[in-house]
Design a protein around this motif. Structure first.
Motif, PDB file in Angstrom:
ATOM      1  N   TYR A 164     117.229-107.550  28.428  1.00 28.01           N
ATOM      2  CA  TYR A 164     117.328-106.394  27.539  1.00 28.01           C
ATOM      3  C   TYR A 164     117.488-106.904  26.113  1.00 28.01           C
ATOM      4  N   SER A 202     118.090-106.013  22.000  1.00 27.27           N
ATOM      5  CA  SER A 202     118.609-105.028  21.046  1.00 27.27           C
ATOM      6  C   SER A 202     117.912-105.205  19.706  1.00 27.27           C
ATOM      7  N   TRP A 236     116.618-100.379  15.741  1.00 29.34           N
ATOM      8  CA  TRP A 236     116.305 -99.007  16.140  1.00 29.34           C
ATOM      9  C   TRP A 236     116.530 -98.751  17.623  1.00 29.34           C
ATOM     10  N   GLN A 237     116.906 -99.786  18.380  1.00 31.22           N
ATOM     11  CA  GLN A 237     117.274 -99.622  19.791  1.00 31.22           C
ATOM     12  C   GLN A 237     118.410-100.577  20.135  1.00 31.22           C
ATOM     13  N   LYS A 288     121.305-101.745  22.200  1.00 33.36           N
ATOM     14  CA  LYS A 288     121.579-101.400  23.597  1.00 33.36           C
ATOM     15  C   LYS A 288     122.961-101.846  24.059  1.00 33.36           C
ATOM     16  N   THR A 289     123.493-101.041  24.971  1.00 32.48           N
ATOM     17  CA  THR A 289     124.690-101.373  25.738  1.00 32.48           C
ATOM     18  C   THR A 289     124.284-101.322  27.201  1.00 32.48           C
ATOM     19  N   ASP A 328     127.887-104.808  24.819  1.00 35.34           N
ATOM     20  CA  ASP A 328     127.106-104.320  23.681  1.00 35.34           C
ATOM     21  C   ASP A 328     126.260-105.497  23.218  1.00 35.34           C
ATOM     22  N   SER A 361     122.288 -97.823  27.707  1.00 40.26           N
ATOM     23  CA  SER A 361     122.462 -96.728  26.753  1.00 40.26           C
ATOM     24  C   SER A 361     122.188 -97.265  25.350  1.00 40.26           C
ATOM     25  N   LEU A 362     121.807 -96.348  24.461  1.00 36.72           N
ATOM     26  CA  LEU A 362     121.524 -96.708  23.079  1.00 36.72           C
ATOM     27  C   LEU A 362     122.688 -96.297  22.188  1.00 36.72           C
ATOM     28  N   ARG A 363     123.042 -97.175  21.253  1.00 37.43           N
ATOM     29  CA  ARG A 363     124.080 -96.863  20.275  1.00 37.43           C
ATOM     30  C   ARG A 363     123.422 -96.156  19.079  1.00 37.43           C
ATOM     31  N   VAL A 372     121.734 -95.296  15.593  1.00 38.97           N
ATOM     32  CA  VAL A 372     120.795 -96.103  14.803  1.00 38.97           C
ATOM     33  C   VAL A 372     120.758 -95.636  13.370  1.00 38.97           C
TER      34      VAL A 372
END
Length: 156
Positions: free
Chosen positions: A42, A44, A47-48, A50-51, A67, A125-127, A129
């Motif tokens: 994954y 990060s 604009w994306q 990720k957690t 995170d 999940s997305l934090r 942005v």
């Protein structure tokens, strides 16, 4: 019609194909290796961001969460381990690490016991942005000053 391969060219072609498959097995690419070996990657971005959370689906418990910093990638590789101490509840191992998103090979330095494959789930999940990479220059919080001409009274 193509010419038949010589008796030396055929083994050489087979060796080349096997070598490329072996090298690609350890490569880290977003989404994973595109085959079922239980390795996931994954990435990060601003604009994306990720957690990733590991869920034990038998209990609904969040067992672990990370995170992923912007500009980094999480690689997690699940392995069956029949020698584990708690083989019925947490029989498998997960090797994982955070690394720059441009890295394609490397050792995973962290290890944890995890539920078996039928009882685990990774939630992404997305934090909020945009999220800037750590160490990136931040926007100035100083309010701009109105333009004035030297020696003028500001238009009054």
């Amino acid at each position: 019609m193509p010419a038949p391969l010589s008796r030396f060219a055929r083994p050489l072609a087979a060796a080349t194909i096997l070598a490329s498959l072996a090298l690609s097995a350890g490569c880290y690419h977003e989404g994973g290796p595109l085959r079922s070996i239980d390795r996931f990657t994954y990435v990060s971005t601003s604009w994306q961001p990720k957690t990733v959370t590991l869920i034990d689906t038998r209990t609904g418990e969040s067992m672990w969460s990370v995170d992923i910093p912007v500009g980094q990638q999480l690689v997690i590789d699940f392995n069956f381990d029949s020698r584990g101490d708690n083989t019925q509840w947490l029989p498998d191992d997960a090797l994982w690490d955070l690394m720059p998103d441009t890295r394609r090979h490397g050792t995973l330095h962290n290890k944890m016991k995890v539920p078996p494959r039928h009882a685990r789930r990774l939630d992404v999940s997305l934090r909020p942005v945009p999220e800037m990479p750590s160490g990136a220059p931040q926007a100035s919080t100083v309010a701009p000053q109105p333009d004035t001409v030297p020696g003028s009274d500001g238009g009054n």
